[in-house]
Design an enzyme around this catalytic site. Structure first.
Site, PDB file in Angstrom:
ATOM      1  N   GLU A 162      41.324  30.633  28.651  1.00  0.00           N
ATOM      2  CA  GLU A 162      42.469  31.530  28.529  1.00  0.00           C
ATOM      3  C   GLU A 162      42.471  32.645  29.558  1.00  0.00           C
ATOM      4  O   GLU A 162      43.529  33.006  30.095  1.00  0.00           O
ATOM      5  CB  GLU A 162      42.513  32.122  27.113  1.00  0.00           C
TER       6      GLU A 162
ATOM      7  N   HIS B 279      41.137  32.585  12.656  1.00  0.00           N
ATOM      8  CA  HIS B 279      42.454  32.014  12.966  1.00  0.00           C
ATOM      9  C   HIS B 279      43.544  32.609  12.082  1.00  0.00           C
ATOM     10  O   HIS B 279      44.583  31.993  11.882  1.00  0.00           O
ATOM     11  CB  HIS B 279      42.461  30.495  12.761  1.00  0.00           C
TER      12      HIS B 279
END
Ligand code: TPP
Ligand code: TPP
Ligand code: MG
Ligand code: MG
Lengths: 351, 340, 351, 340
Positions: free
Chosen positions: B67, B136
């Site tokens: 990322e 998450h």
């Protein structure tokens, strides 16, 4: 993917204007000497990292770049900006925090940038420039005009995760970016031979699937030839490459670093034997390209130019207070929109 | 009636057709690269379906799981003329690219004295409720709301999602565009034509003089239900405000409401320390103090990581019932202000 | 630094109890089948990633590890936990979010952990486990008892910055850590051959200065021998190493993935030819180590064990509400200390 | 009289001698590894001087410039029995290792149901004032204060630094230990013997009934000067509170003071959105509303990156004069509360 020890210039050396190259190297040399002097006298604020000893790399790289190309620099970026042709007064003004600086004085020594020259900026975060260069290469590729992007990175930066990621991303997307590692043997106080676990930065990068080369960055002709070859390769193939330039950091990590971790003897030896400016001077004399007084004339002219630019920059005003609040956004605003013009805790300063 | 997922995809199709400079970068935004199934994924939540087939690999760019590099590449691309859209799947992963957000994306314009603009959008999901566990399920947006240089947008229904994403893509600044993972399939009436919702304008979902309720994303949806019930069952009329953009944040609208109601409840799922609720409460406490008739109330998640166990996650998340109770308690607080 | 294509077991195969190995593989196989079934029926909450097709790797690795050693797993970690010998009921209970789970139900499928077995946990952040394993290796080194640390990582994870950094850090500090990359050909929907720009993960790692090997992870004996060799090397030398196991992800990335990006033909072919469980079964029959009914007996026993454990786990209660607030800190508290026991916006729940 | 820099070094020497499990990880904490000058750096700010010579390379461990890896390694080491001290030079670099802080260090204990403890300390510098530019001058601690699982400590003088660092190293939880880069050479009276300052106990630097002023780090030092002048020149008596630990945060002490004074000024250098001041203002607005006699005031940096130019950086930072003026304005606010 090939790893060559390219110490021999392949390109016709005749193409290189040695005296002009010397001028470019010496401009950086004198600029940095002046910065050191002024910093030590307390006339330059902040932190500053000198490019002394690495001059040949930036000049040689920029010799092969044109207006299609992008550069991303790091914290040791004065030489990169100078080699790219950024305005001398504006660089000084930036380092001094003046209104006429490249970045209006908001960036400083670690954050020189020059959009019109494709110079996307120095960076205070080690390694963070690598993906920016990858992104600029994406733009260059989409533009399709043969532009390339060059990331200047240190040996220390070569160990940062985002740099590794960027090598891989550039290979996967096949983007025209040159990762140019200036291995000046140290990241702050830590030797590269300790912190880089691999044989070399170039060899490690080769394993990622890039063409990778290592060369002596204190020899201008070698630097010129090697970088010429690599940049040509990247421009033509559209694929990324890595180059590792072996250089010596003449000074401490920053101005003021006492360097207790480094032997004075080694530094002196390096300065004697691996000074890119002295080596180029000697070459010019040996080849008879110029006489001693031609060199002296260049030096004198450069010194005058640099000192003059510094004095001009110093006469500039500081940015006006309202500049504090400008350039955060291109359009409208962010942050809290308060009722009826109340301000956000900033005391007496009002936008 | 369209879902958030559908309108996101539609806006991306329309904007990419309109503007060649837009490129998409992310993991699996195409999917199956190098196989015959290339393009067969369209992003982890289907936002990018069909874009690869339509615009090709030059504009719909699958990236390795790295990322920091592709967010940084988007920044570099934006500085040089492209208009990247970045997919970041779960906003919990902002942690691996926070440098590119905080020290690069947010600051490069300022540090360079305005030489560059950075037109880019990052699309990502926040929020708990799907039993996705502590890594998450977070609402980690306060650390980006805190950054001058970024704009931060949330959309709790398809109408807002369409208008805000379209505005975000056309904006010349970096925008973090956040959706809540439990709301993607929620459907709403959405105009067929193009429209943009300006940033910094809160939306009033309900209007009333008794109390001001501020909420975004999943909490707004719960607050809508709670306020409807409070109105029907107890005749309590609330101003229900969704600021939508958290940066810029329309404190002004909240202040105007509080001037009338004198009572403020903030319902929020982001961390209950240095979070969105605290930001709003602080602004109101500073700038609307004279109008407050009761202590500000914050209903938020507790100061714990998000637990996996359904039994615990249900306790972790504020409920409609708790919102109702908080509003009732807030109205009962009248006494406190009389005392002074 | 050497890169060997080690497809031949070197260790005496006689040492391997094939039937017991089969039991271990089949335990994972049946466990994951059950999880799939129950997940599809809505009986298991959250997200779950199956280890089907990769069973041989975890079992072979754990065959060489003992109580001195540490393991760090990733999101696809059921097989790692099972191979390490974590309690079957406690694993199921964790996946079901029950009070008796390995982590009291607070972790879930992506966060199994078992301190007493040196199992430092699965991890929902791709690549984030790599440095944890490096740190555990530092502890092992300081303890001086020959312990090693193993990080299970995917092919996709191999591209994360923190993983690259960890390779280098382990080399620089010379720590006994095994980076075990299970290359199941995909990271979500993206093939490794697209996302890994290098020739292979192992070759790229070799460039960092680690011993690196690649092997067929669907063949149990190869896996056992290769991992035995590597773990032995790391234990003895104290230096890190990298192994890349070639395997096939039998199912989608997560349960529910429609896999439109992947050819059904290829998956079927892989399941037919590269099924580690079937291959081991066949080997057992070929070598005459066991008859078909011995295998059937093992299967039946395992199925009973696994189904029984699941039922036991399902009967467990969910954690009590106060658990929400426990285990955040080891000592006292963090966060705001409010006046007179007021609570922090969490509505009716009070610690 | 000793400086902060000196006591940090002393505490590290003493604690490492006391406890073999302590190891130091960071960049250049020794310096010059592989050369004859090994150990000749002692960290970018000299905190680690002499440790390498005394405890050797097994315990004073120079790491490559790769923060995510060595912060993560410290987490892994802490989980398995060591007690790492991590040096992170500038806290602006937390951005490159935020995942290891937010998703690992802060959560691993919780996610594993309390199976692991993580006794580690990260030492780092925050703050502006040295003309270090936008990427080396931030006070980026709100994003860690926001994380349940971490403790966050600040020390504005050598007395606090000694007692708090010693407590941090002995604590069984992960502690982020922050100093302000402009205060390292400030000297204070420090007891020779060992002592620990418990977390969660604010320090009163001055006591008075007129107004409550809360500040940490460099802002506390400015507030001390401002409050002294207000007392001397205007007879204004302030409770000056330094919470010292931001997590746990002693809101209770602030509340007790506000109960008496009815007036609160928070002076803070962290981001003015979702920052420390907002956290405190929000807590007081919720829990001490009935005692407030005037709107809460926040004096903070503006919502801009930190500018390099000395002229702008001086404007950016709150000044002693502004603190004085804010206190005076706060006292003049009486009218506002009478109106209600
Ligand atoms: C992410 C990050 N970590 C650490 C630093 C502190 N720092 C600044 S320069 C530097 C050394 C960089 O070494 P190298 O890449 O070799 O460049 P050089 O200074 O030798 O030119 C370090 C550690 C930083 N600025 N950013
Ligand atoms: C930092 C981060 N980025 C993205 C994700 C989303 N994600 C979860 S698993 C996965 C694929 C991982 O691939 P690989 O490492 O090959 O492991 P596999 O799933 O194949 O076992 C992705 C992208 C994540 N969890 N963390
Ligand atoms: Mg260097
Ligand atoms: Mg994979």
């Amino acid at each position: 993917m090939s790893l060559q020890a390219s110490n021999r210039p392949t390109e016709s050396e005749a193409q290189v204007d040695l005296l002009e190259s010397f001028r470019a190297l010496y401009r950086i040399r004198h600029f940095e000497r002046l910065v050191k002097r002024e910093f030590e006298q307390g006339n330059i604020p902040g932190f500053t990292h000198l490019y002394l000893g690495q001059e040949a790399v930036a000049v040689a790289a920029c010799a092969h770049l044109d207006e299609r190309d992008y550069l991303v620099s790091n914290h040791r970026g004065h030489g990169h900006a100078l080699a790219r042709g950024c305005d001398l007064v504006a660089i000084f003004a930036e380092i001094l925090g003046r209104a006429g600086g490249l970045c209006k004085g908001k960036g400083g020594s670690m954050h020189l940038a020059d959009a019109v020259r494709g110079f996307l900026g120095c960076n205070g975060i080690v390694g963070a420039g690598a993906p920016l260069a990858v992104g600029a290469a994406l733009t260059a590729k989409r533009r399709g005009e043969g532009g390339v992007s060059v990331a200047f990175l240190g040996d220390g930066a070569s160990n940062e995760g985002v740099v590794f990621e960027s090598l891989n991303l550039a290979v996967v997307l096949r983007l025209p970016v040159v990762f140019l590692f200036e291995n000046n043997q140290y990241g702050e106080a830590t030797p590269a031979r300790y912190a880089v676990g691999a044989e070399s930065i170039a060899e490690r990068a080769a394993g990622f699937g890039l063409k990778a080369t290592r060369f002596d960055g204190t020899d201008y002709l070698t630097a010129h030839a090697t970088l010429g070859e690599i940049i040509h390769y990247v421009r033509e193939s559209g694929a990324p490459a890595c180059v590792e330039a072996d250089v010596v950091r003449f000074e401490g990590h920053y101005v003021g670093d006492s360097q207790r971790y480094r032997s004075k003897r080694d530094v002196a030896a390096a300065q004697a034997e691996r000074d890119p400016v002295a080596r180029l001077e000697q070459l010019i004399l040996e080849r008879g390209v110029g006489e001693a007084d031609a060199l002296a004339a260049v030096r004198a002219a450069v010194e005058k130019e640099v000192e003059g630019a510094y004095l001009t920059a110093r006469r500039q005003p500081f940015p006006e207070p309202a500049e504090l609040f400008r350039d955060i956004y291109a359009t409208d605003v962010g942050g809290p929109i308060l009722p009826r013009g109340r301000s956000l805790g900033q005391g007496e300063v009002v936008p | 009636m369209k879902s958030i997922r559908e309108v996101i995809n539609e806006v991306l199709h329309a904007e990419m057709a309109r503007d060649e400079a837009i490129v998409v970068l992310g993991e699996d935004v195409a999917g199956g690269m190098t196989t015959e199934g290339a393009g067969g994924f369209g992003g982890a939540f289907g936002f990018y379906s069909g874009l690869y087939e339509r615009f090709g690999s030059e504009r719909v760019i699958d990236c390795p799981i790295s990322e920091a590099s592709f967010v940084g590449a988007a920044v570099g691309a934006a500085m040089t003329g492209l208009r990247p859209v970045i997919d970041l799947q779960f906003f919990d992963f902002m942690t691996v690219c926070y440098d590119q957000l905080a020290n690069q994306m947010a600051k490069l314009r300022y540090m360079t004295g305005g030489q560059f603009k950075l037109p880019l959008v990052m699309i990502s999901l926040v929020g708990a409720g799907l039993r996705a566990g502590a890594q998450h399920s977070q609402s980690l947006h306060p650390p980006v709301v805190a950054l001058p240089g970024l704009k931060v947008v949330t959309a709790a229904d398809a109408y807002d999602a369409k208008g805000l994403l379209s505005a975000a893509i056309r904006d010349d600044d970096p925008v973090i565009f956040l959706l809540h993972k439990t709301l993607l399939e929620e459907k709403a009436e959405v105009p067929e034509e193009d429209y943009q919702i300006p940033f910094g304008e809160a939306r009033f979902l309900a209007e009333g003089d008794d109390v001001t309720v501020v909420a975004t994303l999943a909490m707004r949806r719960k607050a809508e239900a709670a306020c409807a019930r409070l109105a029907a069952e107890a005749g309590i009329a609330a101003d229900l405000i969704d600021p939508r953009t958290l940066s810029p944040l329309d404190v002004e609208a909240i202040a105007e409401s509080v001037e009338v109601t004198g009572r403020l409840l903030i319902v929020d799922e982001s961390t209950p320390c240095c979070g969105i609720a605290q930001e709003i409460a602080s602004a109101v406490a500073q700038h609307c103090f004279e109008w407050l008739r009761a202590p500000i109330r914050v209903l938020s998640t507790p100061f714990t990581p998000v637990p996996f166990s359904p039994a615990l996650e249900d306790l972790y998340l504020p409920t409609e019932r708790q919102i109702e109770n908080s509003v009732r308690a807030l109205l009962a607080d009248e006494s406190a202000s009389v005392l002074r």
